[in-house]
Scaffold this motif. Structure first.
Motif, short mmCIF file in Angstrom:
data_model
loop_
_atom_site.label_atom_id
_atom_site.label_comp_id
_atom_site.label_asym_id
_atom_site.label_seq_id
_atom_site.Cartn_x
_atom_site.Cartn_y
_atom_site.Cartn_z
N ALA A 1 0.83 -1.20 0.00
CA ALA A 1 0.00 0.00 0.00
C ALA A 1 0.86 1.25 0.00
N SER A 2 0.39 2.27 -0.68
CA SER A 2 1.15 3.50 -0.81
C SER A 2 1.17 4.29 0.49
N HIS B 1 -9.17 -0.89 -9.37
CA HIS B 1 -7.76 -0.99 -8.98
C HIS B 1 -6.93 0.04 -9.77
N LEU B 2 -7.15 0.08 -11.08
CA LEU B 2 -6.35 0.97 -11.93
C LEU B 2 -6.56 2.44 -11.56
N VAL B 3 -7.81 2.88 -11.43
CA VAL B 3 -8.03 4.32 -11.18
C VAL B 3 -7.56 4.71 -9.78
N ASN B 4 -7.63 3.78 -8.82
CA ASN B 4 -7.05 4.07 -7.51
C ASN B 4 -5.54 4.16 -7.60
N ARG C 1 -4.09 -14.44 -16.48
CA ARG C 1 -4.66 -15.08 -15.28
C ARG C 1 -3.58 -15.86 -14.52
N LYS C 2 -2.70 -16.51 -15.26
CA LYS C 2 -1.58 -17.22 -14.60
C LYS C 2 -0.69 -16.24 -13.85
N SER C 3 -0.38 -15.11 -14.48
CA SER C 3 0.48 -14.12 -13.83
C SER C 3 -0.18 -13.56 -12.57
N ILE C 4 -1.48 -13.30 -12.66
CA ILE C 4 -2.21 -12.78 -11.49
C ILE C 4 -2.18 -13.80 -10.36
N LEU C 5 -2.40 -15.05 -10.69
CA LEU C 5 -2.39 -16.11 -9.67
C LEU C 5 -1.01 -16.24 -9.03
N ARG C 6 0.04 -16.24 -9.85
CA ARG C 6 1.39 -16.38 -9.30
C ARG C 6 1.71 -15.22 -8.36
N ASP C 7 1.30 -14.01 -8.75
CA ASP C 7 1.56 -12.85 -7.90
C ASP C 7 0.78 -12.94 -6.59
N LYS C 8 -0.48 -13.35 -6.67
CA LYS C 8 -1.31 -13.48 -5.47
C LYS C 8 -0.72 -14.54 -4.54
N VAL C 9 -0.33 -15.66 -5.09
CA VAL C 9 0.25 -16.75 -4.29
C VAL C 9 1.55 -16.30 -3.63
N ARG C 10 2.38 -15.59 -4.41
CA ARG C 10 3.66 -15.12 -3.88
C ARG C 10 3.46 -14.12 -2.75
N ARG C 11 2.53 -13.17 -2.95
CA ARG C 11 2.29 -12.14 -1.94
C ARG C 11 1.71 -12.73 -0.65
N ASP C 12 0.96 -13.82 -0.79
CA ASP C 12 0.37 -14.45 0.39
C ASP C 12 1.32 -15.47 1.04
N TYR D 1 -4.43 -0.50 -3.67
CA TYR D 1 -4.52 -0.58 -5.12
C TYR D 1 -3.49 0.35 -5.73
N ASN D 2 -2.38 -0.19 -6.17
CA ASN D 2 -1.33 0.63 -6.76
C ASN D 2 -0.76 -0.04 -8.00
N PHE D 3 0.13 0.64 -8.70
CA PHE D 3 0.69 0.09 -9.93
C PHE D 3 1.61 -1.10 -9.65
N GLU D 4 2.20 -1.13 -8.46
CA GLU D 4 3.14 -2.20 -8.14
C GLU D 4 2.45 -3.57 -8.12
N ASN D 5 1.19 -3.61 -7.70
CA ASN D 5 0.50 -4.91 -7.66
C ASN D 5 -0.61 -5.01 -8.71
N PHE D 6 -0.55 -4.14 -9.73
CA PHE D 6 -1.46 -4.23 -10.87
C PHE D 6 -0.73 -5.00 -11.97
N ILE D 7 -1.19 -6.22 -12.25
CA ILE D 7 -0.49 -7.09 -13.20
C ILE D 7 -0.92 -6.75 -14.63
#
Length: 469
Positions: free
Chosen positions: A99-100, A180-183, A302-313, A135-141
């Motif tokens: 988070a920013s 997410h994007l506009v935030n 979708r694969k990239s989003i899942l990998r990022d979510k799994v990694r962050r958790d 919701y920031n650009f860093e976690n927007f895949i």
């Protein structure tokens, strides 16, 4: 950095934290934290329980990140190693929320219905931008389905109201990441230009605030407040439909902001030409800047989003599980994140590693499985002909009857919009025409959509039938 120098740096962090929190809080939540390692710009902290980890993230994230940035360097990633099973000494790694720091985390108020007080005008630092800093650009895949929107969003964030993307109108179905994007845009602007007055508000809340101001006879204050905003973000503008007075008020606010060099960012679940119940003069202004579509994510995204979510958790999913979920859950990003949470819960409750069998069971119970095949040009042509009661053979004939020509043009327009086929292929499959005919058909249909509400309704009805097999 020497092998144990990170321990010394963490001790410095603890001293600063101790000066900024109550003694009881420090003893309960900070004293038991142990530095595990510091490698490649990532600090790993050992935390005694998931509860402590969640409490730190919710209440002291800004403090933690500030002291870590000060001692370990700006941009340092924070990973928690959490003890989840004391008996067997099992641990799990969680990545800290990205988070920013430019936007303070505040409780989300669902019914903040009262219009903001405009007189006297709150100072910039007192104006709640209502942004979600998570919701920031860093976690927007990024992927093909959102590349244009993201690129435009980053340009707007760097130079608000200085690009041709004003307004920036982002549209797409629910769950593809518009909010997410506009935030993220608003948050980045606050990071770069902290003096700017940024405000994110849903169209529904804007409507409620406006009706309250009418009832309380404070409409001028309401308008004055919104005309003071430097970057106005309105989410789900389709909800203005049929509310004529709200639209008129927003029209005047829009004009004032645009003419005085302020940035407008809008989202909708459909493009301006598909919006019904909206004033034409407002729709015209929506088209002044950039209209960017966000589509449902393809398999690779979708694969990239899942990998990022799994990694962050801090989880570990076999690649086969990632692939299975990505191939069978295609409705929205929210569905993907929900599946990950469900799998994590099943894994914890039943004390089992996540495997393909568990994934299949959870996916089948949680979401509608993907059953449809991608649309092809003949599918579109068949549905259009069926809708208008026209024989497909007549589309291939040289007949120039008005109804046949229109059916052919609509089929070309919808095929161009809903399939991946080239204009040349569409022309060949719809009446044996060339690509120039297809482009002309799309232009004719698009122009009619902009001026004929009944025609728009008809095309929307047709589109709803395309995926019904």
């Amino acid at each position: 950095m020497t092998d144990n120098s990170y321990v010394v740096l963490w001790e410095r962090c603890l001293k600063i934290i101790a000066d900024n929190v109550q003694e009881a809080t420090f003893n309960t939540f900070f004293q038991s934290i142990r530095p595990v390692k510091f490698e490649d710009g990532t600090l790993t902290l050992g935390v005694p329980s998931p509860f402590v980890c969640e409490y730190l993230e919710e209440h002291y994230l800004d403090l933690l990140r500030n002291v870590i940035y000060r001692n370990f360097g700006t941009g340092t990633r924070l990973i928690y190693r959490v003890l989840t099973d004391k008996e067997h000494k099992k641990t799990q790694q969680w990545e800290s929320d990205r988070a920013s720091l430019a936007v303070k985390q505040k409780p989300i108020i669902q019914d903040g219905n009262k219009a903001p007080k405009a007189m006297p005008m709150p100072a910039v630092q007192d104006l709640d931008p209502r942004l979600n800093p998570k919701y920031n650009f860093e976690n927007f895949i990024e992927g093909l389905s959102n590349k244009l929107s993201r690129t435009a969003g980053e340009a707007v964030a760097q130079s608000p109201a200085k690009t041709s993307f004003n307004p920036l109108f982002v549209y797409g179905p629910s769950g593809v990441g518009k909010t997410h994007l506009v935030n993220a845009i608003g948050t980045r602007i606050k990071e770069i230009y902290p003096e700017k007055r940024v405000l994110y508000v849903s169209a529904h809340l804007f409507y409620v605030q406006y009706t309250n101001s009418v009832r309380e006879n404070t409409v001028n204050d309401f308008i004055n407040f919104y005309q003071s905003i430097d970057v106005l973000i309105i989410d789900d503008v389709q909800e203005f439909a049929t509310y004529t007075k709200t639209q008129n008020t927003f029209f005047h606010i829009f004009n004032h902001l645009h003419q005085t060099g302020k940035q407008l960012i809008l989202t909708s679940d459909r493009s301006p030409v598909m919006l019904q119940g909206m004033e034409d003069r407002l729709l015209t202004r929506f088209k002044w800047g950039l209209i960017a579509e966000m589509e449902r994510p393809n398999v690779e995204l979708r694969k990239s989003i899942l990998r990022d979510k799994v990694r962050r958790d801090g989880l570990k999913f076999p690649e086969k599980v990632i692939e299975y979920i990505a191939e069978n859950v295609d409705e929205s990003v929210r569905d993907l994140e929900g599946i990950v949470i469900s799998l994590m819960a099943h894994s914890t409750v039943y004390n089992r590693n996540v495997d393909i069998e568990m994934a299949e069971r959870v996916v089948k119970k949680s979401v509608r499985m993907v059953e449809r095949k991608p649309l092809e040009v003949p599918d579109v042509l068949e549905k259009v002909c069926e809708h208008y009661g026209v024989d497909t053979a007549s589309v291939y004939s040289k007949a120039r009857k008005r109804e046949i020509v229109q059916v052919r043009q609509i089929a070309m327009f919808l095929a161009k919009k809903h399939t991946d086929a080239s204009s040349a292929k569409i022309g060949k499959l719809v009446g044996k025409r060339d690509h120039a005919t297809v482009l002309h058909a799309c232009k004719i249909v698009g122009a009619q959509l902009e001026v004929d509400k009944n025609f728009r309704s008809e095309i929307e009805e047709l589109e709803s039938k395309l995926y019904k097999r």
